[in-house]
Design a protein around this motif. Structure first.
Motif, PDB file in Angstrom:
ATOM      1  N   ASN A 851       0.870  -1.176   0.000  1.00 25.50           N
ATOM      2  CA  ASN A 851       0.000   0.000   0.000  1.00 25.50           C
ATOM      3  C   ASN A 851       0.906   1.225   0.000  1.00 25.50           C
ATOM      4  O   ASN A 851       1.745   1.378   0.886  1.00 25.50           O
ATOM      5  N   LYS A 852       0.772   2.083  -1.011  1.00 18.47           N
ATOM      6  CA  LYS A 852       1.666   3.232  -1.160  1.00 18.47           C
ATOM      7  C   LYS A 852       0.882   4.493  -0.800  1.00 18.47           C
ATOM      8  O   LYS A 852      -0.111   4.798  -1.452  1.00 18.47           O
ATOM      9  N   VAL A 853       1.329   5.177   0.258  1.00 20.74           N
ATOM     10  CA  VAL A 853       0.624   6.374   0.726  1.00 20.74           C
ATOM     11  C   VAL A 853       1.510   7.592   0.456  1.00 20.74           C
ATOM     12  O   VAL A 853       2.669   7.628   0.879  1.00 20.74           O
ATOM     13  N   ALA A 854       0.975   8.571  -0.255  1.00 21.11           N
ATOM     14  CA  ALA A 854       1.742   9.804  -0.527  1.00 21.11           C
ATOM     15  C   ALA A 854       1.796  10.648   0.735  1.00 21.11           C
ATOM     16  O   ALA A 854       0.814  10.746   1.477  1.00 21.11           O
ATOM     17  N   VAL A 855       2.963  11.251   0.995  1.00 24.76           N
ATOM     18  CA  VAL A 855       3.129  12.078   2.193  1.00 24.76           C
ATOM     19  C   VAL A 855       2.339  13.384   2.008  1.00 24.76           C
ATOM     20  O   VAL A 855       2.472  14.058   0.993  1.00 24.76           O
ATOM     21  N   LEU A 936      -3.322  -0.284   7.963  1.00 22.21           N
ATOM     22  CA  LEU A 936      -2.206   0.604   8.336  1.00 22.21           C
ATOM     23  C   LEU A 936      -2.180   1.834   7.427  1.00 22.21           C
ATOM     24  O   LEU A 936      -1.911   2.946   7.877  1.00 22.21           O
ATOM     25  N   GLY A 937      -2.449   1.616   6.141  1.00 23.79           N
ATOM     26  CA  GLY A 937      -2.499   2.730   5.191  1.00 23.79           C
ATOM     27  C   GLY A 937      -3.559   3.743   5.585  1.00 23.79           C
ATOM     28  O   GLY A 937      -3.311   4.956   5.585  1.00 23.79           O
ATOM     29  N   ASP A 938      -4.756   3.238   5.958  1.00 24.26           N
ATOM     30  CA  ASP A 938      -5.845   4.131   6.394  1.00 24.26           C
ATOM     31  C   ASP A 938      -5.438   4.913   7.640  1.00 24.26           C
ATOM     32  O   ASP A 938      -5.709   6.102   7.767  1.00 24.26           O
ATOM     33  N   LYS A 939      -4.782   4.199   8.562  1.00 22.65           N
ATOM     34  CA  LYS A 939      -4.353   4.820   9.820  1.00 22.65           C
ATOM     35  C   LYS A 939      -3.357   5.951   9.544  1.00 22.65           C
ATOM     36  O   LYS A 939      -3.463   7.044  10.103  1.00 22.65           O
ATOM     37  N   ILE A 940      -2.373   5.667   8.665  1.00 21.85           N
ATOM     38  CA  ILE A 940      -1.339   6.670   8.343  1.00 21.85           C
ATOM     39  C   ILE A 940      -1.972   7.868   7.629  1.00 21.85           C
ATOM     40  O   ILE A 940      -1.685   9.023   7.943  1.00 21.85           O
ATOM     41  N   THR A 941      -2.861   7.592   6.682  1.00 27.10           N
ATOM     42  CA  THR A 941      -3.534   8.681   5.948  1.00 27.10           C
ATOM     43  C   THR A 941      -4.284   9.583   6.930  1.00 27.10           C
ATOM     44  O   THR A 941      -4.277  10.807   6.813  1.00 27.10           O
ATOM     45  N   LEU A 942      -4.914   8.942   7.926  1.00 26.59           N
ATOM     46  CA  LEU A 942      -5.711   9.678   8.906  1.00 26.59           C
ATOM     47  C   LEU A 942      -4.831  10.533   9.831  1.00 26.59           C
ATOM     48  O   LEU A 942      -5.165  11.672  10.143  1.00 26.59           O
ATOM     49  N   LYS A 943      -3.684   9.966  10.221  1.00 25.41           N
ATOM     50  CA  LYS A 943      -2.878  10.597  11.276  1.00 25.41           C
ATOM     51  C   LYS A 943      -1.716  11.438  10.759  1.00 25.41           C
ATOM     52  O   LYS A 943      -1.120  12.189  11.521  1.00 25.41           O
ATOM     53  N   GLN A 944      -1.305  11.258   9.482  1.00 22.51           N
ATOM     54  CA  GLN A 944      -0.031  11.840   9.043  1.00 22.51           C
ATOM     55  C   GLN A 944      -0.012  13.368   9.004  1.00 22.51           C
ATOM     56  O   GLN A 944       1.036  13.974   9.098  1.00 22.51           O
ATOM     57  N   LYS A 945      -1.168  13.995   8.882  1.00 22.35           N
ATOM     58  CA  LYS A 945      -1.227  15.458   8.806  1.00 22.35           C
ATOM     59  C   LYS A 945      -0.414  16.116   9.907  1.00 22.35           C
ATOM     60  O   LYS A 945       0.363  17.027   9.691  1.00 22.35           O
ATOM     61  N   GLY A 946      -0.602  15.594  11.160  1.00 23.24           N
ATOM     62  CA  GLY A 946       0.141  16.156  12.291  1.00 23.24           C
ATOM     63  C   GLY A 946      -0.356  17.544  12.619  1.00 23.24           C
ATOM     64  O   GLY A 946      -1.488  17.928  12.328  1.00 23.24           O
ATOM     65  N   GLY A 947       0.529  18.336  13.194  1.00 21.43           N
ATOM     66  CA  GLY A 947       0.171  19.720  13.516  1.00 21.43           C
ATOM     67  C   GLY A 947      -0.771  19.775  14.692  1.00 21.43           C
ATOM     68  O   GLY A 947      -0.349  19.830  15.833  1.00 21.43           O
TER      69      GLY A 947
END
Length: 948
Positions: A851-855, A936-947
């Protein structure tokens, strides 16, 4: 409401039977046809059919039958039919079967009596049972044990009914009498079980009265005794001492099941060293005496648990545990080595290493197919022993160097990495290792092993004789120059293509490889090539291993050869006083480099030399032609310094991990110190005294106090309905490995009684509801706690949704309140884990789900983003901290985690800082199963925004 089911039979829905056909068969005189008809009737009833018309037919035609199979099927039929009406009253026609059951209980045939008594165990209707009680009690004194044991079970199940104590007032006394006179082991066990379940005090009294004879009782009875001891000790810890003696006496029982249970009971009840040692010894005996691999694995799991909680005791048994290596099963061997490696101390290291050396030597002689894999495990075990205790390295390093030429490439790589580490950490062994390496170098068959061995030769050949031997060895393994004859260049293309391929075995795939920094590289087809025999290329004689690997097109190895020779020549310039000799060797080295470049650009090989290797070899040529002092220092000193730094960082990482594991010290500053001699003995044995001391300690350190973190509990409460709904519901979700428990509180907020209130749940994903919902009646403004169990079968984000349905007295239709969805988080199932770089790359190449997730983030610092992802995904960063130091505008890191189901989750994060300060790049997730990769991809997409 759903009825309880006591019987499950597979039913093929393809051919349903018709009630009329069954009726005809039952009315006939053909016994086999009657049996088939009864079976069909039972299957239809189990699948929801009612068949009311069959009851009278069965009473008329089946009841009088004398056939045993028919009678058994009749009892199964009576077990599953509806015996009460909608108001719970027994149907009048059931009186018809009462007389038949009484006759059966007085039947001259033992089988009929026995199966009827067993049928009574599953009967809940008091009106049917009451007239049968005198007949049941008569059977307690029957001469045949089969009838007696079933009669005891019938008495137990009747006594456990809601009105059972009125029906059989003196049942416990009767069963106690039976127990004292009974000789049959199975009947005795049933009688004791009845007392244990229904009159625990009597069971305890009987046990303590006959405490000296417990070891002579049968296996079945001993198992129930252990269950009773566990139950009594849980409720009354003060009584533990006398029961532990019973368990210790049962450790010598002939039954392996009993001694396994004894050991488990001992560990759960006591922390006294004597008790734990006895349990551990028992597990070790089982490990050696049982031939079943599953049993061995279970016992190893128990020993592993003991190792975590009672390491000091397990250290003494390390050699007993090691004997499990005699099993040919690799899983057992792996688990055994894992346990042993954590029990090594300076006292036992020599014994352990000696045993491992013997096992390594055994792998040479045996013809087992998994020998190579087992040898690799042993080499890794010896490696970790030698790192922890450097003094043993000298005893094993020379033995292991015999395996540098191993056909199992992975095992040979482990050996060469081990040698590389030892030669740096044990300077005394340097000379002997270099001598041995140069002697055995020609045996090495794999390119990666060759590369590492060449690096060792280049770095650690220091004296004149060693440098000269090193150069001579490399020249010998390269063979005569040139690598092919120019005259044959034109015609040799096809022949040369075939020759190396025919003589090489490629053991790697041409997939993209992930490098140590997480970036991709196309792996050379020859990177893992092990060749079968020296290759004869036109224009040259049969020659050494490096030549053969070069002729398969492995120019990375060619570049390593060039660097090694360059280092050796530079060192020769320092140790060789004769300039003539130095110049002679330099020209030979330059000739070798030029020949390799020529080979790389010729059409003899299927693939030309890659640019990196070409540049490296050209650099070596330039360097030998013109050497400055600064460059000499880089080549001869900086490489070694980098390696030393890498080793010290690795050591530091391992030390930190050990510190983290042992955060709680064994003796706190305010711990209780016990003086055995000052303790009141009160006639206690040594074991009881030890146990009391351990309990005091646990009480003092708060181990018995079960203080759940209430604040944490409140964080996990989910609101399921709105505050304005007539029914308010909220759930507390507990995730425990394979189970999810929903503790749901339902509150009736109306002024009316809610009838037939039912919580209906459904699931999405790999979740499965365990039980059917029940109906409840809820008084006005009252609440109800409802528990729902859900089984989990794989790591992926699941959803639980549903509604609450109820009726009120003044509205005819049912009211439905839809609940909020409950999302089960993947983070509850995965935990950080560690694996080697080699294992990570192997898994990365094998796993098919990516699963490839763009930053896409507001975070502008690469390291901060990495730590944010680690925290969000609950993973471990495998890339060392030193590799992430300094600012360079980009970052690549590997993360790893393992799920509770043993699945691996791999993540590679590659980010780059753009000119505008934002981060761009990709996060790649790989796993064996689709669920983890997507979740895991869904989790990262959801959380990666940060801030925020």
């Amino acid at each position: 409401m759903e009825k309880s089911c006591t019987l499950l039979i597979h039913f093929d829905k393809g051919t349903p039977a018709i009630a009329n056909e069954i009726k005809e068969a039952l009315e006939g005189n053909d016994v086999p046809a009657k049996i088939e008809a009864m079976k069909k009737a039972i299957m239809l009833l189990l699948n929801g059919e009612t068949l009311p018309q069959l009851f009278i037919t069965i009473v008329r035609y089946v009841l009088p039958s004398e056939d045993h199979t028919v009678q058994k099927l009749l009892l199964l039929y009576l077990e599953i039919i509806e015996k009460t009406d909608t108001k719970g009253r027994v149907l009048p026609e059931m009186i018809l079967i009462c007389q038949n059951l009484r006759n059966n209980l007085q039947h001259p045939n033992e089988y009929i009596r026995g199966v009827t008594l067993r049928f009574l165990c599953r009967l809940n209707e008091t009106e049917i049972i009451e007239p049968l009680i005198p007949s049941v009690l008569q059977n307690l004194e029957h001469r045949h044990p089969f009838i007696r044991r079933n009669a005891i079970l019938a008495v137990m199940s009747i006594y456990k009914l809601p009105q059972g104590e009125q029906l059989l007032v003196d049942a416990p006394e009767m069963i106690e009498k039976v127990l004292s006179t009974e000789q049959d082991a199975s009947a005795k066990r049933n009688a004791f079980l009845m007392l244990f379940t229904c009159a625990q005090d009597r069971a305890v009294n009987y046990l303590l009265t006959h405490v000296d004879r417990v070891s002579e009782w049968g296996e079945l009875l001993q198992m129930v005794v252990l269950e009773l001891i566990r139950k009594v000790c849980r409720t009354n810890r003060a009584e533990k001492g006398k029961y532990i003696k019973i368990i210790i006496s049962l450790l010598n029982a002939p039954s392996t099941a009993v001694i396994y249970e004894c050991a488990g009971t001992l560990v759960s009840l006591s922390s006294a060293p004597t008790a734990i040692r006895a349990a551990a010894n028992t597990y070790c005996q089982l490990l050696l005496s049982q031939s079943d691999n599953n049993v061995k694995l279970i016992v190893l799991d128990r020993l592993n648990e003991l190792k975590s909680s009672h390491r000091d005791i397990m250290v003494d048994l390390i050699m007993d545990v090691l004997r499990a290596l005699s099993s040919p099963n690799l899983d057992i061997r792996r688990k055994t080595l894992d346990i042993v490696l954590e029990l090594i101390t300076p006292r036992n290291i020599n014994e352990v290493v000696l045993m491992l050396k013997k096992e390594v030597m055994k792998t040479q002689s045996g013809e087992l197919e998994k020998n190579g894999e087992y040898r690799q495990m042993l080499i890794q075990a010896i490696h970790s022993c030698a790192i922890k205790f450097p003094e043993v390295a000298s005893t094993v390093v020379h033995l292991l160097m015999d395996f540098l030429g191993d056909s199992n490439v992975a095992s040979a790589i482990d050996v060469v990495v081990f040698v590389r580490e030892i030669i740096e950490t044990n300077p005394k062994l340097r000379v002997s290792i270099i001598t041995r390496l140069l002697d055995t170098f020609y045996q090495i068959r794999a390119a990666r092993v060759c590369s590492c061995a060449l690096w060792i030769i280049g770095e650690y050949c220091l004296s004149l004789s060693e440098v000269e031997s090193g150069i001579a060895t490399i020249k010998q393994c390269l063979g005569e120059l040139p690598f092919y004859s120019v005259s044959e260049e034109g015609e040799a293309t096809d022949a040369s293509k075939k020759t190396p391929q025919a003589n090489s075995i490629t053991v790697s795939s041409r997939r993209p490889a992930v490098l140590a920094d997480g970036t991709y590289a196309t792996q050379s087809a020859a990177s893992e090539t092990a060749f079968s025999a020296p290759t004869v290329v036109q224009g040259s004689l049969a020659s050494g291993n490096i030549r053969s690997l070069l002729l398969t097109g492995d120019f990375f190895l060619g570049a390593v050869v060039a660097c090694t020779l360059t280092k050796l020549v530079l060192r020769l310039q320092e140790v060789q006083p004769s300039k003539v000799e130095v110049n002679k060797v330099t020209t030979q080295a330059l000739l070798i480099f030029v020949s390799m470049l020529q080979l790389g650009q010729s059409p003899v090989l299927p693939h030309p030399i890659d640019n990196d290797s070409n540049d490296r070899i050209v650099l070596c040529i330039r360097l030998l032609c013109d050497t400055g002092d600064g460059i000499r220092k880089i080549w001869l000193q900086s490489c070694r310094q980098s390696f030393v730094k890498m080793l010290s960082e690795k050591q530091l990482r391992e030390t930190e991990e050990l510190k983290a594991k042992a955060q709680v010290s064994h003796a706190q500053p305010d711990d209780l110190i016990d003086f055995y001699h000052l303790k009141s003995r009160k006639g206690m044995s040594q074991l009881e005294l030890e146990d009391e001391v351990q309990d005091d300690l646990k009480r003092a350190t708060g181990e018995f106090v079960n203080d759940n973190d209430d604040a944490n509990k409140l964080n996990r409460i989910l609101q399921l309905t709105g505050f304005s709904d007539p029914v308010y519901a909220e759930a507390y979700v507990t995730v425990h490995h394979y189970d999810i428990v929903l503790d749901i509180t339902v509150i009736n907020r109306t002024k009316e009684t809610l009838q037939n209130l039912c919580l209906e749940l459904a699931t999405m994903g790999d979740l499965k509801l365990v039980e059917r919902p029940q109906n409840y009646t809820l008084a006005p403004e009252s609440s109800k706690q409802i528990k729902a169990n859900i089984k989990v079968s794989s790591t992926e984000t699941g959803v639980i949704f549903g509604n609450i349905v109820y009726e009120t007295s003044n509205v005819l239709e049912r009211t439905v309140v839809v609940l909020n969805d409950i999302h089960i988080d993947i983070m509850d199932y995965i935990s950080p884990a560690v694996c080697t770089d080699a294992a990570f790359r192997t898994m990365w190449a094998e796993f098919e789900w990516e699963n490839k997730v763009a930053v896409n983030t507001v975070i502008q610092d690469e390291k901060e983003f990495l730590y944010h992802i680690i925290k969000s995904t609950n993973m471990k960063c495998l890339t060392p901290v030193s590799a992430l130091d300094d600012e360079c505008g980009f970052l690549a890191a590997n993360l790893y985690a393992k799920s509770v189901f043993g699945e691996d989750a791999l993540v590679n994060l590659s980010v780059e800082k753009q000119a505008d300060g934002k981060l761009s790049g990709y996060i790649r997730i790989r796993s064996k199963t689709q669920g983890i990769a997507l979740s895991l991809g869904d989790k990262i997409t959801l959380k990666q925004k940060g801030g925020g």
